[in-house]
Scaffold this motif. Structure first.
Motif, PDB file in Angstrom:
ATOM      1  N   LEU A  21       0.781  -1.233   0.093  1.00  0.00           N
ATOM      2  CA  LEU A  21       0.397   0.101  -0.305  1.00  0.00           C
ATOM      3  C   LEU A  21       1.286   1.345  -0.392  1.00  0.00           C
ATOM      4  N   ASP A  22       1.786   1.431   0.590  1.00  0.00           N
ATOM      5  CA  ASP A  22       2.684   2.628   0.598  1.00  0.00           C
ATOM      6  C   ASP A  22       3.135   2.747  -0.390  1.00  0.00           C
ATOM      7  N   ALA A  23       3.558   1.679  -1.785  1.00  0.00           N
ATOM      8  CA  ALA A  23       4.255   1.734  -2.113  1.00  0.00           C
ATOM      9  C   ALA A  23       3.081   2.447  -3.928  1.00  0.00           C
ATOM     10  N   SER A 276      -4.171  -8.342  -9.843  1.00  0.00           N
ATOM     11  CA  SER A 276      -3.456  -8.338 -11.763  1.00  0.00           C
ATOM     12  C   SER A 276      -2.346  -8.702 -11.248  1.00  0.00           C
ATOM     13  N   ARG A 277      -1.036  -8.404 -10.345  1.00  0.00           N
ATOM     14  CA  ARG A 277       0.121  -7.996 -10.055  1.00  0.00           C
ATOM     15  C   ARG A 277       0.522  -9.519  -9.414  1.00  0.00           C
ATOM     16  N   ALA A 278      -0.111  -9.665  -8.429  1.00  0.00           N
ATOM     17  CA  ALA A 278       0.627 -10.424  -7.250  1.00  0.00           C
ATOM     18  C   ALA A 278      -0.045 -11.223  -6.092  1.00  0.00           C
ATOM     19  N   ALA A 510       6.976  -8.763   0.183  1.00  0.00           N
ATOM     20  CA  ALA A 510       6.289  -7.826  -0.594  1.00  0.00           C
ATOM     21  C   ALA A 510       7.596  -7.005  -1.646  1.00  0.00           C
ATOM     22  N   ARG A 511       8.316  -6.864  -0.839  1.00  0.00           N
ATOM     23  CA  ARG A 511       9.903  -5.711  -2.149  1.00  0.00           C
ATOM     24  C   ARG A 511      10.049  -6.864  -3.117  1.00  0.00           C
ATOM     25  N   ALA A 516      10.104  -6.721  -9.112  1.00  0.00           N
ATOM     26  CA  ALA A 516       8.887  -7.531 -10.459  1.00  0.00           C
ATOM     27  C   ALA A 516       8.881  -6.816 -11.135  1.00  0.00           C
ATOM     28  N   HIS A 517       8.010  -5.892 -10.715  1.00  0.00           N
ATOM     29  CA  HIS A 517       7.344  -4.747 -10.537  1.00  0.00           C
ATOM     30  C   HIS A 517       8.165  -3.151 -11.378  1.00  0.00           C
ATOM     31  N   GLY A 518       9.322  -3.466 -11.240  1.00  0.00           N
ATOM     32  CA  GLY A 518      10.397  -2.111 -11.007  1.00  0.00           C
ATOM     33  C   GLY A 518       9.392  -1.239 -10.013  1.00  0.00           C
TER      34      GLY A 518
END
Length: 529
Positions: A21-23, A276-278, A510-511, A516-518
């Motif tokens: 969420l922070d990202a 959609s991402r992970a 999380a990292r 993986a998505h830059g």
């Protein structure tokens, strides 16, 4: 559709969700139980006037964790409290080894066992002061810890690195014998090693005992004011304040995989929740791979390696509402939040040997918590909210005691084991049993029913032994949160660095997803705001 789905709202799952969420990701957390927290929960189930921590209770790793520090949970209302002393290990003759809040006080107490041991403890702590912060950072980052590892290597080079590495590889019995002339320092190291499933003669148990002892010396064994659930509440409040979604009572039954990529999950109610991402899984490794993913999506080598996956010891726990403080024969134990109840290092060895041979110990080592001593909000003035747990074999072959306990854990066996723990405490605190107003018994099967990650009461999601750490955790060649399925990450204590409430497995997962998505740099910027 959220960017990420997190399976499980234990501390690692909640940490992972908060970092995503922070990202700037959207996140949905699905928890099988009716409340979040995993093994970080509290209630008034023993007695309405007493707050009891259902699973974990003391949090030195949380206090030392740079991950939790960056989340600023104090802004969510989390406050910490300490007992006057960190921990105590009383002996039947009334002597007591005490880990005090101040290192000079610990040293003074150990000098009562042997004069030279004050300097010995101070030397161990001086080494910790030099390398401890970098060691913690190295432990809490993905394996291999490149940046923190280089800093740690530089520190070790100037601090007798090879000799320290040898000490950390020693069995804790041998480490205690080399460092201390008297029994006090040996007791503190060995008792702390038995917080995990490491016998005093196991390689590496010295390093674990030293780590926990030094964390206790530098950070204490703090508890959340009001109960362990306050830590979970702070993580949940932060998650929701940032727009995350938490749904309890939603059991995930499978991870959806398309063309080798995780694209979402399916729940027991038949709902499909896309990602959609992970997908991040705060679950045990066997449950993730065997039950949620399915063998058809996994390499055969991983499936073979899972056959050798080793759980840590089973756990049996009793909670008490006491009408008065515990009447320890060794008065110094009265002010300690944690008390180790065992007949010295030899008693710990005997206990571990019985477990290794499948026996229920006849004189169980009890790790005893005095929660009102650590946090006066836990029960009325003049009383004590207390608990104790002991370890058992994962597979019981016989009972070293007289009760013929088999591991069925019916009412008779639960009560007999609880009575055995109470009898052990009574040896060191005559009159203890007369103070019991109410008790709650949690057998290994009960613990698992309340939190599926606690397989038969295994509290570390897999053994802490060297053969299942770092690049061997949870299976050889892994050691990182990435899995053979693209977009699927292991975010539980089954991954490096393992058990304890520090958030590292969740943060590492999380990292990895962000990387993986830059987006890892975006996470760093968000954490600095």
């Amino acid at each position: 559709m959220p960017d990420a789905v997190v399976i499980g709202a234990g501390p690692n799952g909640l940490v992972a969700a908060n970092l995503l969420l922070d990202a700037g990701w959207s996140v949905e957390v699905l928890e099988a139980q009716e409340e979040p927290g995993g093994a970080v929960r509290s209630d008034v189930g023993v007695h309405p006037d007493y707050v009891s921590d259902v699973f974990s209770a003391f949090y030195p790793l949380a206090a030392a964790s740079p991950i939790l520090a960056r989340l600023d949970l104090a802004a969510e209302g989390l406050r910490w409290s300490h007992a006057p002393s960190v921990l105590a290990h009383p002996l039947p003759d009334g002597r007591c080894a005490v880990l005090e809040r101040r290192v000079e006080d610990t040293c003074a107490g150990l000098a009562g066992f042997a004069a030279a041991d004050a300097d010995a403890w101070e030397d161990l702590y001086r080494t910790w002061a030099k390398v401890g912060p970098d060691l913690v950072r190295a432990l809490f980052t993905p394996f291999p810890p490149v940046r923190s590892g280089l800093r740690l290597a530089a520190r070790l080079h100037t601090s007798g690195g090879l000799r320290l590495a040898r000490k950390l590889a020693l069995p804790v019995r041998r480490l205690g014998e080399e460092e201390f002339a008297g029994e006090g320092g040996r007791l503190l190291l060995a008792g702390n090693a038995l917080h995990a499933d490491l016998a005093p003669e196991a390689a590496g148990s010295g390093g674990f005992g030293w780590l926990m002892s030094m964390l206790g010396q530098s950070h204490g064994f703090p508890v959340p004011v009001g109960g362990a659930g306050a830590l979970t509440a702070a993580l949940v409040n932060r998650l929701r304040r940032r727009g995350g979604v938490l749904r309890c009572g939603e059991r995930v039954t499978s991870v959806l995989v398309r063309r080798g990529t995780a694209v979402g999950v399916r729940t027991a109610g038949g709902e499909t929740v896309g990602a959609s991402r992970a997908v991040l899984a705060d679950t045990s490794a066997p449950a993730l791979y065997r039950d949620l993913v399915g063998e058809e999506h996994l390499p055969s080598r991983l499936l073979r390696d899972l056959e050798c996956f080793q759980w840590d010891f089973a756990t049996f726990k009793v909670d008490w509402a006491l009408t008065a403080p515990v009447p320890w024969t060794a008065r110094q134990a009265a002010g300690a939040g944690t008390v180790h109840v065992a007949d010295g290092v030899d008693g710990l060895t005997r206990f571990a040997a019985q477990i290794a041979t499948g026996q229920v110990p006849d004189e169980p080592f009890a790790l005893f918590g005095q929660m009102t001593t650590a946090d006066p909000t836990r029960s009325p003035a003049g009383t004590e909210s207390a608990w104790a747990y002991t370890h058992l074999p994962q597979h019981i072959t016989s009972d070293a005691g007289p009760d013929r306990i088999t591991g069925r854990w019916d009412h008779r066996e639960r009560e007999a084991m609880a009575d055995r723990i109470e009898a052990q405490v009574e040896r060191f605190a005559p009159g203890f049993r007369g103070l019991i107003r109410a008790r709650r018994v949690l057998s290994p099967t009960t613990l698992q029913a309340m939190n599926e990650n606690l397989h038969n009461g295994a509290i570390n999601n897999g053994t802490t032994a060297l053969h299942q750490q770092a690049i061997f955790r949870p299976t050889p060649g892994t050691g990182r949160p990435e899995t053979p399925v693209k977009g699927l990450y292991l975010a539980s204590a089954a991954a490096h660095p393992g058990g304890g409430v520090h958030g590292a497995p969740g943060a590492n997962a999380a990292r990895a997803a962000l990387r993986a998505h830059g987006l890892r740099a975006l996470l760093h910027r968000a954490q600095r705001v």
